[in-house]
Every structure is written in structure tokens, then in C-alpha cells.
Design a protein around this motif. Sequence first.
Motif, PDB file in Angstrom:
ATOM      1  N   THR A  25       1.000  -0.944  -0.041  1.00  0.00           N
ATOM      2  CA  THR A  25      -0.379  -0.210  -0.243  1.00  0.00           C
ATOM      3  C   THR A  25       0.983   1.297   0.042  1.00  0.00           C
ATOM      4  O   THR A  25       0.607   1.736  -0.853  1.00  0.00           O
ATOM      5  CB  THR A  25      -0.824  -0.418   0.919  1.00  0.00           C
ATOM      6  OG1 THR A  25      -1.683  -1.169   1.020  1.00  0.00           O
ATOM      7  CG2 THR A  25      -1.832   1.205   0.834  1.00  0.00           C
ATOM      8  N   ASN A  41       0.703  -3.517  -9.684  1.00  0.00           N
ATOM      9  CA  ASN A  41       1.339  -2.049  -9.190  1.00  0.00           C
ATOM     10  C   ASN A  41       0.939  -1.256 -10.283  1.00  0.00           C
ATOM     11  O   ASN A  41      -0.041  -0.254  -9.637  1.00  0.00           O
ATOM     12  CB  ASN A  41       2.637  -1.904  -8.701  1.00  0.00           C
ATOM     13  CG  ASN A  41       2.437  -3.363  -7.160  1.00  0.00           C
ATOM     14  OD1 ASN A  41       1.767  -3.020  -6.686  1.00  0.00           O
ATOM     15  ND2 ASN A  41       3.828  -3.165  -7.061  1.00  0.00           N
ATOM     16  N   LYS A  67      -2.999   1.045 -10.190  1.00  0.00           N
ATOM     17  CA  LYS A  67      -3.528   1.134  -8.740  1.00  0.00           C
ATOM     18  C   LYS A  67      -2.767   2.141  -8.667  1.00  0.00           C
ATOM     19  O   LYS A  67      -2.668   3.327  -8.330  1.00  0.00           O
ATOM     20  CB  LYS A  67      -3.155  -0.003  -7.736  1.00  0.00           C
ATOM     21  CG  LYS A  67      -4.080  -0.776  -7.618  1.00  0.00           C
ATOM     22  CD  LYS A  67      -3.687  -1.475  -6.639  1.00  0.00           C
ATOM     23  CE  LYS A  67      -4.802  -3.183  -6.603  1.00  0.00           C
ATOM     24  NZ  LYS A  67      -4.163  -3.982  -7.452  1.00  0.00           N
ATOM     25  N   GLU A  96      -7.340  -1.262  -4.078  1.00  0.00           N
ATOM     26  CA  GLU A  96      -6.811  -2.938  -3.668  1.00  0.00           C
ATOM     27  C   GLU A  96      -7.796  -3.336  -2.600  1.00  0.00           C
ATOM     28  O   GLU A  96      -8.685  -4.672  -3.020  1.00  0.00           O
ATOM     29  CB  GLU A  96      -6.158  -2.183  -2.326  1.00  0.00           C
ATOM     30  CG  GLU A  96      -4.422  -2.130  -2.713  1.00  0.00           C
ATOM     31  CD  GLU A  96      -3.829  -1.712  -1.410  1.00  0.00           C
ATOM     32  OE1 GLU A  96      -2.375  -1.755  -1.626  1.00  0.00           O
ATOM     33  OE2 GLU A  96      -4.001  -1.254  -0.787  1.00  0.00           O
ATOM     34  N   GLY A 146      -2.675  -5.592  -0.227  1.00  0.00           N
ATOM     35  CA  GLY A 146      -2.011  -4.721   0.112  1.00  0.00           C
ATOM     36  C   GLY A 146      -3.246  -4.319   1.169  1.00  0.00           C
ATOM     37  O   GLY A 146      -3.950  -5.154   1.230  1.00  0.00           O
ATOM     38  N   PHE A 198      -7.068  -4.690   0.377  1.00  0.00           N
ATOM     39  CA  PHE A 198      -7.330  -6.077   0.078  1.00  0.00           C
ATOM     40  C   PHE A 198      -7.795  -7.076   1.050  1.00  0.00           C
ATOM     41  O   PHE A 198      -8.722  -7.817   1.336  1.00  0.00           O
ATOM     42  CB  PHE A 198      -6.396  -6.785  -1.011  1.00  0.00           C
ATOM     43  CG  PHE A 198      -6.692  -7.858  -1.703  1.00  0.00           C
ATOM     44  CD1 PHE A 198      -7.766  -8.572  -1.572  1.00  0.00           C
ATOM     45  CD2 PHE A 198      -5.635  -9.229   0.070  1.00  0.00           C
ATOM     46  CE1 PHE A 198      -8.432 -10.064  -1.752  1.00  0.00           C
ATOM     47  CE2 PHE A 198      -5.980 -10.385  -0.609  1.00  0.00           C
ATOM     48  CZ  PHE A 198      -6.911 -10.858  -1.574  1.00  0.00           C
TER      49      PHE A 198
END
Lengths: 265, 265, 316, 281, 254
Positions: free
Chosen positions: D87, D146, D149, D222, D229, D232
Motif C-alpha cells: 500500500t 501495481n 493502482k 485495493e 495490500g 485488499f
Amino acid sequence: MNSAKVEIRDVTKAFRSTGGSQVTALAGISLRIPENEFLTVVGPSGCGKSTLLYIIGGFLKATRGEVLVNGVPVTGPGADRGIVFQKYSLFPWRTVMQNITYGLEEQGVPRAERQEIARSYLRLMRLEGFERAYPRALSGGMQQRVALAQTLACEPDIILMDEPFGALDAQTRKLMQVELLRLWEQRRTTIIFVTHDVEEAIYLGTRVIVMTARPGTVKHDEPIALNIARDKEDYMLNRAFMELKMRIWLNVKEEVERYGEVARS
Amino acid sequence: MNSAKVEIRDVTKAFRSTGGSQVTALAGISLRIPENEFLTVVGPSGCGKSTLLYIIGGFLKATRGEVLVNGVPVTGPGADRGIVFQKYSLFPWRTVMQNITYGLEEQGVPRAERQEIARSYLRLMRLEGFERAYPRALSGGMQQRVALAQTLACEPDIILMDEPFGALDAQTRKLMQVELLRLWEQRRTTIIFVTHDVEEAIYLGTRVIVMTARPGTVKHDEPIALNIARDKEDYMLNRAFMELKMRIWLNVKEEVERYGEVARS
Amino acid sequence: AGHWGFGVAQAAEPVTFRIGTAIPDYAYAFFTERPDILKHYGKSYKIEWVKFTGSGGALSAFAAKKVDLSIMTILPLINAATKYRLDFKVIHSQQDHGVDGHFATTFMARADSGVRRAEDLKGKIAGVNVRGGVLDLALRIMLMKHGLKPDSDVTIVEGQFPHLGAMIRDKKIDLGSIIQPFYSREQKKGGLIDVFTTVDAFETAQPLSFRAAHGSVLKEHAAAVRDYVDDYLRTIAWGHDHREEAVRAYSKTWKIPEETLMDYFLTKKDTLYRRDGVVDVTLLQKVVETLVRTGFLKESVDVSKYVDLSFLPAKR
Amino acid sequence: MAQGKPRVDVDMASGSREPAARRWAALRWLAAGVAHYFSVLLFFGLWEFVARSGWVNPWVFPPVTVSLAEWGRSLATGDIFHPMGLTLLRALGGLTMALGVGITLGLLMGRYRLVEWFFEPLIAIGFPAPKIAFLPLFVLWFGFFNTAKVLIVFTSCIFPLTLYAYHGARSVDRFYLWSALSKGSRGFALLRKVVLPAALPHIFDGFQVALIVSFIVAFVAEMVTGGGGLGFEMIKAAQDAETPRAFAMLFTISLLGYGTIKLAEWLRALLLFWHIEHEAH
Amino acid sequence: MPALRKIVVRFLPLLLVFGAWEALTAPRLIPEDFIPRFAHVLRALGDLLSSAEFYGHAAASFSRVFIGLTISIIAGVALGIGMAWYRWVKRFCEPLVVLSYPIPKPAIIPVFIIWLGIGDLSKIAVIALGCVVPIIISSYNATLSVDRYLVWSALSKGTSERRLLRKVIFPASLPRIAVAIRVAIAVAFILLVSSEFIAANTGLGYLTFSYGSVGSNDYMFATIFLIVAVGFSADRGYAAVMQRVLAWHEFGEL
Ligand SMILES: Nc1ncnc2c1ncn2[C@@H]1O[C@H](COP(=O)(O)OP(=O)(O)OP(=O)(O)O)[C@@H](O)[C@H]1O
Ligand SMILES: Nc1ncnc2c1ncn2[C@@H]1O[C@H](COP(=O)(O)OP(=O)(O)OP(=O)(O)O)[C@@H](O)[C@H]1O
Ligand SMILES: [Mg+2]
Ligand SMILES: [Mg+2]
């Protein structure tokens, strides 16, 4: 003898500057200013005149020593001490009119009366027609006059003035001096007036103080006989006046030069 | 005869103020300023002196008319015209030293040389010991001196100065005047210098202009013989000087009073 | 909502049920579009619909008693029973997967990708709507059955249902879980093939979603609940009997084009909406046992304890 | 006591301390710490009380101690560090990119009419758009991991950064500009030497906002698209009805954010020491 | 005609964007499953705008935005100024406030639902909590940088410390708070969607998710388009108001 309106007792002020080193602006300055005195202060640039006013005003705390007003130590700003700042800070969000009425508003003066008082100051300061202008649309001298009006309108007991006529042309300055004297006589206010103009200092003051270069203390303290300057139109040619002027001027000069040497050594 | 360094051609400037009404600051002002002239400008507060400088500087656009520098119309600010502002705006994020070297940096002067030049100005302005201070830790007069140094260090062709000594004590002011004259003689710069001090105007200027009250135009234009003031220590007592001073003073006075009447009517 | 019975006059006031539901919901469309086909609605009960984007959110609102009735699927049911320890009962079914040859969520792949069976997935990327959800479990069970280790042999990623098809075509993933109406659309576009369904994974057809109610609600408003269930089944019957009108109403609510709906809605290509509303506990229990067997569930849960079919109307 | 009012330089007099006084000082320091975090303790106390009072299902809203215990467990076992790192990487990665682009664009908009004309309406229309709705597109273009995001964080942060820098550049004291212009500064030099420092207080406001936005957006991205992360993990915990674990994730993001925000404040004081706001600290 | 040209020039950048949208989607350079054609969005928007029910959703959402934003402005300015001015306010509030900043608001909607219910309150709370962040930050920092001479000037004219906040600190900070509010307005519209993310009865955010989850992209984008259009208009309206309110403020020249 405790009748001093303002008493400055051994005031020292040190600023910590970036880098951790110290600048001592005032070093053990003491002064007694009786009621209704018109004290003018001259001194080299950077000697601590503004700092002294800020301490009397209660905006800055002295590092050592204290200031008494009516015998009571100053702990913070108060409406008894009005101030005109060197950089005439007006409230930019208020019009000229609103700036002048600010203090009256805070004193709870009714609206109609406020307006009337403000209008008389507008006239006095020759700012008619600019009531609704915002400060940013004014010239430097005009801003300074608004700042003057703003403080005078509050009719404080003590007025602290930091080069209040600095941005005015010679003639307007003259007019303002006359008006200020008139108000002072009428209201029996105590005034502490910082200026760079020695003639002005003598003309206005009942007492002139010359400060030493940084760190500032009182170097020279000269009471002024009222009749020297104020009574006559041609006072500038008056012998006593010229001598006085020379004496004060030499005092300042000495300090400026001394400082130059101190700094250079 | 097109050798004027700066030519002001019928410049009018009107500001639109809040509320939609207009303020005419300058009304059809015309002036020819030859190379190496030291023009001093006096006039009532709010008559448009600063505005005139801003227009010459290229910061403001004239509503009508134009300004030529070296025969070329001014379209914007340029490094040929240095300026010292009335409210001496230093860059608060730069130290005294960095403020002074700013212009040199922009001219690509190498670092070591910059430092050296700046240090000489620091000495000149009696600011030694404050190299690393930030503007907010300086007194009003000290800030003004830094601003002076900042502009002088660039050695511009033309210098516009808006009451550059306003915040200085009489003695320091004297010193600065002398230095400024020295630089002017050395560099053959053209200077336009606004001041409220008539004596200063005469002492410094090769030509003095008195402006009318708002809207500003040229009311009185007086060439000054160099020897009147600058040569002698006691010029203040010189008869010609005193007459000259009186003449200019009366001109300003007339304007201030006229304005008072205009505004009051 | 507070609804105390206060004598006779108050008893006539309809009870308001806050019903948690998912998007798109069958009942919501017909209750709001065609109240005319309902019998008790507005008389003995009213409904305040709360739409949830996932069964997780719906469950926590249900557990916090912010809704009275809620949509439920198998995993929330198990959580509600074992973790939240709620007092609730499942009262009628909603959609069934794979029963009677009806549609079950299908995992599809590109026809030209070489993925034809689960075992072809080694080293590939598979997409499901949400990791940890029932389709994720189905995928994992299927992979394990075919000797593949989820996460190490096959990368599992998340994508939203509407996008999974396009992601397969765009080669972002090699396999994706496709539900209706997307299954119909993908079929029409062509180029994708079915690899397996949830029925293959769980080895049984499954009740997919059903309605649960708090025990307290069932106790206090038994009659109103019965009326609601009666009306619900009415909409189903009506839908099956008036398919074209149903398609129109459903399309109007959810903005799914009518031509897409005409292709599958309420046919065998759709999940089954049972006319009798019965929740097949045996099938449900079988799913639970599969989860236990494959280690996704630590201990078994007796589903029948949480199903109460007594609110279904007597056979018409 | 008023913080703003004194506005005086710090008292110079500070004598050396006696050893006995030092113990007192330590105690006072501790007391000040407790007082400082009193609101947090109060909040936790309230939470604990409510959760144990029986007004809510304790499984749905577990007592704070249970959540903290779960948090402590995941810290102890270290299984929270991987999602934390993910994150953090996404948030700060996106933010860093946005900083460069956003500030430059904002300053240019503030100084050049043409740039302003083109971008100002785009910023105004792009800012209120829910970026999350475009996440699927990002995933399609940039994959599941990644990149997508980081880019969604980037797109979310760029708007506040640009807007603050733009307003900052617009409110630069005109005398600073005039002074620099008459000393020959032009274009990029003017931007870097005058507009940037003068607008820095505004820009820092934007940075502080964008920092928070970056954490939130990374987390929400996430939650919505998975890929590991904290976000999630939290949605997964919520799905599994492991509420304490879900709260543990929230504690983590909150504390991570707190740390970085404090860091940003420290940086602000460092870079803006010349600014008057510094005097009040 | 010049007026028309002015408007066209002014909105040309937007037209360019919509043009690019259509140009990219019409020949399916972007799959329709992700972004529908601009023309289809307009069609869907027309359809939505002609149904009465839609206005109910819009009204519900925009009233939440309005209330949430109002709360956040009042609370944010009060907290920001308070924390900068009173040490005890900062002491007391700061840790909790700063700890709450980075908490993703959509993630705690379930908690809000528990406390505030499913109705408007939980959504307003999400919006208010999100929008308050920039406002606190800017009012706090702006308060610290108020020119001290203005403060001194007021104090020496008898302004009490409490009145000072209203008479000097607030107006002096307003130019910077105004920027924060502009940001907050945009954030509010973003949060309008997120706040209806998990549970909703009504609202444009709910429509966005519901249309999105069944793949009705044209309708989904139509709702987003409307949200953005309203957000844009709000921004323009706000700018116009602020231009008047801040008439006294000296903006740098372009
Ligand atoms: N905030 C500050 N931090 C550090 N040093 C300061 C600060 N304010 C003033 N000083 C220093 O204190 C000294 C006195 O400053 P002050 O402004 O009182 O001078 P002054 O007599 O008013 O000068 P001037 O006539 O130029 O206005 C100066 O040397 C200045 O550098
Ligand atoms: N930005 C502005 N907007 C509107 N009016 C302005 C603006 N700037 C200046 N003015 C007006 O123009 C006139 C001339 O201003 P200017 O600053 O040039 O005067 P000045 O001669 O420099 O006066 P001073 O000696 O007091 O500095 C003033 O009446 C002022 O009100
Ligand atoms: Mg001073
Ligand atoms: Mg001027």
C-alpha cells in the motif's frame, strides 16, 4: 513620584536569529513618560525603536525588565495603547471607511456615530472620495493616512507612532503635524512618536530622545520648550531651534558613525 | 533630437476601482529624460508618482500614451530598468546575502564574484553581520537598504527609485545619498527618483519635477545647477538653495491645497 | 423501523420491511415496476429497499440489524451462523445454479488460447469477481481437483463481472467467471468457450442466493412476512407466465437492453427462479461438505438449522 | 493559552537542569503525552464501552481491545508488513509522480494564460469525476498489479496538487514578480526562483491534502480490485466476517498516514522556516 | 456573435476532450465494455433526464453533498483555526483528527451504517469527513501565516481574543481557505459516488454502481457525466461568488 503614564524599567530585548546567534535590539533601556507628554524618538536605523514600541504595546515580551502603564505592568496589547505601524498595516478586506471605523466598532460605538466620526477623519486626512476603496487601490501615503485615522479614531490614552508620516509629501506632512498637535492638546493624550526627521521631532515633541545604535538605549534626552518651534511660522530660522536641531543631529550622527565602526571592527 | 534615454509621451493611466468608478492617476504626462540625468520627482501624496514609475518599469500598461526607452517603446519589464519599490519587497525566502545577489545570479555572474560584489554592498549599506538574516528579522530601514543594494548591484542602465530612503534616519540617509551620487557619477546611470523631501530632491537631482495633485501631470520643471548643493557642506544655508527650496515647496503646497479644495468642493 | 402493535387500529398499519438486496435484483424490479401484480404489498407490509454492491456489505448491515430481511449466499450464511452468531432464518430461495439444466456461473476462456479444461491453466491468469468469494472458492476447488496449486500454479486476479469478458479477449486474463447477462453477450460475440461451471466445481447444483430474515422479525411479523413471500412468489410466477412484459420491466429498472434479456432471461440460459421458493437444503449442505472436504471450511455447518420454509405458502 | 497570541520569540533564558528536576521533567513529559493523546484514549474508551454494552452485536462491532489485540498479533507475526509495504509503495509511488507533474502544471497555469485557458476547465471537470469508476480501464491498460493502482493514485492526486499550485502561483505578491522581472528573470528561472517559493505555502497545503488522498485511494483501489495490500486484506477480512482484522487494517493505514503526515509537517517547517507561519510554531 | 465566439473559445478545451472521447470510442479503439461512446452516453443521459424518478435520485445525492459540504466547511474552518490559535484545541483534537485523515471513508461505511443507519446520515457523514480534510489543513496553515501586524493592530484597538478569530483571522485566511473549499467541493462530488458505494436506497452513486454492475456502461457514464457536470457548475458558481467575496484580495497578475 509614581505619576508616570508609561514607565520603562530596564528593558532588554534579544532576538534569536536564524543560525542560533542572538541580536540584542534593546539593552537595559529605562524611561519615565509622564501623562500628556509628546515624546519623540530618533535614532539610527535598526537601533530598536520599533522594538521598543512593540514592547510598550504589549506585542513583544521583553527579555528582561518591564513596562508599566499607569503603574500596572503590561502583559499584552490593550485598547488603551493605540499604535500606528511603520508599514501601516491596514485590513485588506475592509474598505477605507471600514478600516477607520474598525476600532469604534470594537468599542461598541453605534453605527451612525461611527460613520460620522469616520467621515470627519476622512476629511482630516484628505481622503474624501475613497471611502469605498480597498487598501490595495491606495497609494503608499494614502494608506498611511488611513492607518493614522484608524488609530486616532479610537482616541486611545497613549498613542505609539512609528514614523507615521514617513510616506507623506512635505506639505501633507505639515498638515498632519498640525492636526496631530491639535488632537494632542485637545485630548491630553500621551504620545510616543518615532521619526527620522529631527525637525519634526523638535517641532512636535515636548521631549526628544536620541537612541544609541544597536543595542539601543537612551543616549540623549532633551526636553523641548514648547515655544521654540510651535508658536512661530518661521521657527526654522530661529536660532534656538537651529542649535537644538544641530545638537540632536550630531548625536544621531555620532551613533550612526559609531555603529559603522563597531560593525567594521 | 532623439537622444532621450527615457521619453514619456502623453501617458494617461486610469484605474478601474471597485464599484466601477474610475480613478485617473496620470493625465497626459510627457517628459524627456536624457541619458545620465538624475531626475527627482516630488508631488502630493497620491498624485501618481509610483504609478508613473511602474509604467516606465513596464509593470503597468498606460491607458493611453507610451514610454520609450532608448527610442524603443516599453512593452514589459526589463533588466535595463532597475527599480526600488516604495514598500521595499524583499524575497522573504532569501537571506540578505541571497537577496542582494539575486540580480547577479540572473545575469549569470559567477558565484565567487557575486559574493564579492554583494559583500561590498553589504559594507556600503552598513549591514555587515546580517548576511544570513532573513528579511523578517530586519528593521524597516535595514530592509530598505537591502532592497537598495539588490537593485544597485545589478547596475542597470536606468534606476527607478520610489522614496528609497524613506525609512532611514537622517544620518544614514545622508550617507546613502552620498553613495548614490558617487555611483551615479561613476556609472553614468539615468535615475528617476521619487522623494518627499524637497531638500533631498534638490541635493540629488540635476532636475526636479513637481507633479500636480491627482490626476498627475508635470506642474513645475526645474533644472538644478550642480554646484548649488552638492559641492558645499553647508549648502543648506546657501541663499540660492534656500530660494530654490522655497520655490519647489510652494509649488507642492499649492498642489496639496488645491487638491484639498477639489476634494472638498 | 419501530413497529409495535397497538391495539386494533394500529394493527391495520402495514409493517415496513427494510430489505437488503444485491444489484441486479429480481424482486426489486417487479415490486417497483409492477406493484399491480402484488396482492398484499402496501396493505399488510411495505418495503424499503437497500441495495448493496456486495454480499459482504449486505451481511454486516443485516448483522447490525439495519435491515430486516436480506439477500444471502452460502458464505455469508456460514459467517452469519458461525461468526456473528445471528438469530436468523432463510425463508425463501432466489436463484439456483445448475438445477434442472439451468445456467450456472461459467468460467470461460479464449477459444484460441488452448485452455479447454482446468488442467490447462498451469502458468495462466484467472480472473474472478472477488477473491475469497464463492466463485473464487469454486475456481480453487476446481484447480485443486486437477492437481494445480492456486496462487502458485495459477495467478488469480480480480475483475468486475462486466469487464471479465473483455479482459479475456484482451489477453489480460486467460480464464474468467462469467455470469448473466454477460454470458449471453459473450456467446453472441463468439470467440470464447466454456471451460467449466460452478456445478463442476462443487459437484452439485447449488441454491445461489436466498432471502434471510431476523428471528425477531419472523416472530413479530409472521403474517406480514408470509404475505411478502406470497407476493414474491407471485412475481416469479408472473414473470414466467408473462415473459415479454417481465423483460420490459426488468430492462427498465436495470437498463439491460431488452434484446439481451430476451436471449436468456427466465429461460434455461438463466439461473433458476423457483416458482415454489423452496431452498434445497440438501444441495446447500452438499456445497458445505465440499468446502469442508477441500479445507476451505474448518468445520461443517448444519444448514438446515438456518432454513425455515414454513413461510412459503401452501401449494397453490 | 493562546498559541497565536504570544507570537513572541522564544524565551532566551533557559537554565541548566538539576538532576532532581529532570525526574519531574520526565514525569511531566509523560503526562503531556497522555494529555496529548487523550482524545484518542477517550475515543477508544467510548468505543470499548459501547461495544461491550450490548447495544450492538459485538461480532459486528468488536471492542477496540479485541481489534487492537488482533492488530498486535499481526504485527508480532509480521504478516501485516507485506500488505503495508504494498500500500505504501502504491500510495507514495503515485503521489511522487503527481507531485512533479501537478506542481509544474499548476505553476504554469498560474503564470501563462494559454496554459490556464486550456487546463483550467479540464481540471475543474476532471476533479469531481469519480476516478474509481475508471479503475477497470486502468486495469485493462496497465494490468492488475501495481501499475494500474499507482496510476489511479497519480490521477487522483494530481488534481488537488495542480489546483493548489495554480492558486498559489496566482496569489504571488506582484511586487515579488516585478522585482524579479526587472532583474531579468524570465520563464523557468522566474518560476523556480520566485513563483515556486512564493507559492510554497499553498503548494504545501496541496501536498498535505494529496498525501492523504494517496493513502485513501491506494487503499480503496485495493479494496475494489484486489491485488494485495491493506485495502485488499481489509475487504477480505470483512468478507470472512473477521471484523477485528478489518479494523486492524484500518489502524495500520491510519497510523501509517499519521506518520507520513507528521513527516510532511516537519518538512513544511523545514522548507518554510522563512515564512511568517513559522513564527507561530 | 462575438459573445458566442467567446463561449466557444472558453469551452474549447472541454469540447476537445469530448471530441477525443468520441473519436476514440466510435471506432472502438477502447472496448465498449469499459467506456461507451460519447454519443451513447448522451442518449442515455437524455433517457435518464426524461424520467421523473431520476430527479429523485439526483435530488437525494445533491442534497447530501450540500449538507455534507456545509458541515465540513463550518467544522473544518472552526477546527483549523481553533487548532492553530488555541494550543489546547490542538492538543486535544490533533491526534484524533490527523489519525482520521488517512482512513478511507468508503471502508468505514459499514461502521457508519451501524451508528447512523442506512439513510442519508451515513452518507452525509462520509462526505463531510472527506471534505473536511483540505479545509482543516488550509485554515490551520493560513491561520499561522496571518500577518502579525494585522493581529496586533486589532488587539490594540480593543478586539478581544475571541473576536479576533472572526474579525481578523478568518478574513485574513479566507483567500487560502477559499482554495481549500474549491478542492472540497470537488471532493464532495467524488465522495457522492463513494458514499453510496456499499449501501443505498437512492442517489446517483447508487445508480452508477447499479448500472455499472450489470454492464450498462452508457447509463453508468451518463450518471457520472451528470455528477461531473453539476460539480463543474458548482465550481464555476463558487468561483464567481469568491471573486466577489475576495474583491479586496490582490491576485498576482498573469
Ligand atoms: N523578529 C526579529 N528577529 C530577529 N531580529 C529582529 C527581529 N525584529 C527586529 N530584529 C532586530 O532588532 C533590531 C532592531 O529592530 P527595530 O525594527 O526595532 O529597529 P528600528 O529602530 O525600528 O529601525 P528602523 O528605523 O530601520 O525601522 C534590528 O537589528 C533587527 O535586525
Ligand atoms: N491598483 C490600483 N487600483 C486603483 N487605483 C489605484 C491603484 N493603484 C493606484 N491607484 C490610485 O492611483 C493614484 C496614484 O497612486 P500612486 O501610488 O501612483 O501615488 P503616489 O504619487 O505614489 O503617492 P504616494 O506618495 O502616497 O506614494 C492614487 O489615487 C491611487 O488611489
Ligand atoms: Mg522601525
Ligand atoms: Mg507612491
